[in-house]
Design an enzyme around this catalytic site. Sequence first.
Site, PDB file in Angstrom:
ATOM      1  N   LYS A 137       6.444   9.036 -15.610  1.00 13.99           N
ATOM      2  CA  LYS A 137       5.648   8.729 -16.374  1.00 13.99           C
ATOM      3  C   LYS A 137       4.464   7.882 -16.129  1.00 13.99           C
ATOM      4  O   LYS A 137       3.683   7.544 -17.052  1.00 13.99           O
ATOM      5  CB  LYS A 137       6.330   8.344 -17.711  1.00 13.99           C
ATOM      6  CG  LYS A 137       7.161   7.003 -17.480  1.00 13.99           C
ATOM      7  CD  LYS A 137       7.903   6.683 -18.681  1.00 13.99           C
ATOM      8  CE  LYS A 137       8.841   5.461 -18.416  1.00 13.99           C
ATOM      9  NZ  LYS A 137       8.072   4.220 -18.519  1.00 13.99           N
ATOM     10  N   ASP A 138       4.702   7.100 -15.100  1.00 19.19           N
ATOM     11  CA  ASP A 138       3.599   6.149 -14.693  1.00 19.19           C
ATOM     12  C   ASP A 138       2.467   6.886 -13.830  1.00 19.19           C
ATOM     13  O   ASP A 138       1.465   6.177 -13.656  1.00 19.19           O
ATOM     14  CB  ASP A 138       4.161   4.726 -13.823  1.00 19.19           C
ATOM     15  CG  ASP A 138       5.192   4.348 -14.571  1.00 19.19           C
ATOM     16  OD1 ASP A 138       5.058   4.110 -15.803  1.00 19.19           O
ATOM     17  OD2 ASP A 138       6.136   3.592 -13.857  1.00 19.19           O
ATOM     18  N   ARG A 193       3.762   4.731 -28.168  1.00 19.10           N
ATOM     19  CA  ARG A 193       4.300   6.034 -28.541  1.00 19.10           C
ATOM     20  C   ARG A 193       5.618   5.658 -29.196  1.00 19.10           C
ATOM     21  O   ARG A 193       5.832   6.193 -30.276  1.00 19.10           O
ATOM     22  CB  ARG A 193       4.691   6.771 -27.248  1.00 19.10           C
ATOM     23  CG  ARG A 193       5.736   8.050 -27.558  1.00 19.10           C
ATOM     24  CD  ARG A 193       6.067   8.638 -26.189  1.00 19.10           C
ATOM     25  NE  ARG A 193       6.920   7.685 -25.478  1.00 19.10           N
ATOM     26  CZ  ARG A 193       8.073   7.276 -25.618  1.00 19.10           C
ATOM     27  NH1 ARG A 193       8.930   7.664 -26.730  1.00 19.10           N
ATOM     28  NH2 ARG A 193       8.839   6.301 -24.926  1.00 19.10           N
ATOM     29  N   ARG A 194       6.267   4.698 -28.846  1.00 20.10           N
ATOM     30  CA  ARG A 194       7.680   4.297 -29.564  1.00 20.10           C
ATOM     31  C   ARG A 194       7.265   3.589 -30.856  1.00 20.10           C
ATOM     32  O   ARG A 194       8.166   4.071 -31.866  1.00 20.10           O
ATOM     33  CB  ARG A 194       8.271   3.538 -28.592  1.00 20.10           C
ATOM     34  CG  ARG A 194       9.037   4.232 -27.579  1.00 20.10           C
ATOM     35  CD  ARG A 194       9.940   3.259 -26.773  1.00 20.10           C
ATOM     36  NE  ARG A 194      10.520   3.754 -25.515  1.00 20.10           N
ATOM     37  CZ  ARG A 194      10.312   3.294 -24.266  1.00 20.10           C
ATOM     38  NH1 ARG A 194       9.989   2.170 -24.134  1.00 20.10           N
ATOM     39  NH2 ARG A 194      11.044   4.013 -23.291  1.00 20.10           N
ATOM     40  N   ARG A 237       6.634  -7.147 -23.005  1.00 16.95           N
ATOM     41  CA  ARG A 237       6.912  -6.818 -21.488  1.00 16.95           C
ATOM     42  C   ARG A 237       7.953  -7.427 -20.869  1.00 16.95           C
ATOM     43  O   ARG A 237       8.776  -7.813 -21.545  1.00 16.95           O
ATOM     44  CB  ARG A 237       5.562  -7.347 -20.929  1.00 16.95           C
ATOM     45  CG  ARG A 237       4.124  -6.855 -21.307  1.00 16.95           C
ATOM     46  CD  ARG A 237       3.640  -5.607 -20.717  1.00 16.95           C
ATOM     47  NE  ARG A 237       4.067  -5.333 -19.292  1.00 16.95           N
ATOM     48  CZ  ARG A 237       3.202  -5.720 -18.500  1.00 16.95           C
ATOM     49  NH1 ARG A 237       1.885  -6.243 -18.704  1.00 16.95           N
ATOM     50  NH2 ARG A 237       3.414  -5.635 -16.932  1.00 16.95           N
ATOM     51  N   ARG A 285      13.955  -7.773 -21.413  1.00 12.81           N
ATOM     52  CA  ARG A 285      13.905  -7.061 -22.530  1.00 12.81           C
ATOM     53  C   ARG A 285      15.268  -7.013 -23.357  1.00 12.81           C
ATOM     54  O   ARG A 285      15.163  -7.580 -24.573  1.00 12.81           O
ATOM     55  CB  ARG A 285      13.436  -5.466 -22.524  1.00 12.81           C
ATOM     56  CG  ARG A 285      12.117  -5.535 -21.856  1.00 12.81           C
ATOM     57  CD  ARG A 285      11.687  -4.173 -21.798  1.00 12.81           C
ATOM     58  NE  ARG A 285      10.451  -3.982 -21.016  1.00 12.81           N
ATOM     59  CZ  ARG A 285       9.251  -3.171 -21.328  1.00 12.81           C
ATOM     60  NH1 ARG A 285       9.407  -2.284 -22.139  1.00 12.81           N
ATOM     61  NH2 ARG A 285       8.227  -3.018 -20.680  1.00 12.81           N
ATOM     62  N   CYS A 298      -1.016   6.900 -19.910  1.00 14.69           N
ATOM     63  CA  CYS A 298       0.309   6.798 -20.294  1.00 14.69           C
ATOM     64  C   CYS A 298       0.572   5.640 -21.313  1.00 14.69           C
ATOM     65  O   CYS A 298       1.694   5.565 -21.604  1.00 14.69           O
ATOM     66  CB  CYS A 298       1.005   6.420 -18.791  1.00 14.69           C
ATOM     67  SG  CYS A 298       0.472   4.957 -17.968  1.00 14.69           S
TER      68      CYS A 298
END
Length: 325
Positions: free
Chosen positions: A88-89, A136-137, A158, A164, A251
């Site tokens: 996805k990166d 997106r989330r 981040r 996190r 992305c």
Amino acid sequence: MKSAAGVPQGAALRLGTRRSKLAMAQSGMVAEQVRQVTGRDVELVEITTYGDVSKEDLARIGGTGVFVSALRDALLAGDIDFAVHSLKDLPTTPAEGLVLAAIPVREDPRDALIARDGLTFAELPSGARVGTGSPRRMAQLNAWARSHGRDIETVPIRGNVDTRIGYVTSGKLDAVVLAAAGLNRIGRLAEASELIAVDAVLPAPGQGALAVECAASDPELAAQLAELDDPVTRAAVTAERSLLAALEAGCSAPVGALADLVDDGQVTELRLRGIVGTTDGATLVQMSTTGPVPASDEQARALGRDLAAAMLAKGAAGLMGERTP
């Protein structure tokens, strides 16, 4: 004897990887698979990328390629023999001089919620603060909350997995959302209080999949690495990334996509679902389409392009600008 790229046969292969715990874990997994198919030792070469050292929000610096450019530079310079990326990166545009040799079997593509007191998303109280680094989330979580008459605050964050999760354990946030695949690869999936259904939150294009990349000038190594490739995963993520490319989104854009097999008793169709929305969740365009299985790369790309065209016709382009909750 040497390969076309000049790497002595039998010498240890140099695998370029980011330095994070997750990157090292997933690169270690691929290294073991490569040892088995090549009979050669593999050593990990740690490389720091711009995305690792920048403290800016990914959406602001343009997340496309910030975690892969340094690895690709090292490949082209001959400092490493192959690299492992979170798919996805990867930018959707192919890199000149490099080949995507393998996309191994995909991990669980879903997002995972880690919340205080083991709460599920539906159990979070009104006003709950939910951390994520993904527009997106944000778009889909806010949309879900709106549709259920709930009020949450999505907070941009981040940092690595420990950082996190630390926002929750320290009480700064009520919950954070991370990729289930990453948590599983570092042995921390049990800390998730909920695996979020894809019907509620579509993952990022390519989420849960890895990309094994090497120099195009070493076709022998590329052929060996190709033994790790999973055709179903490749077709699925090719369709997802084609959708992303056709939407002309990077992305870090609020785009979700997932291609999976339709279980009709014969498994003859690949279903592609896509979603674009404003980060406040107020407006979404969500559509789906199906195509044949097995699918060639071009069939998979066409599936993504067709769905993107339909979504753009419904106004998707106007939803990808920044809008905060």
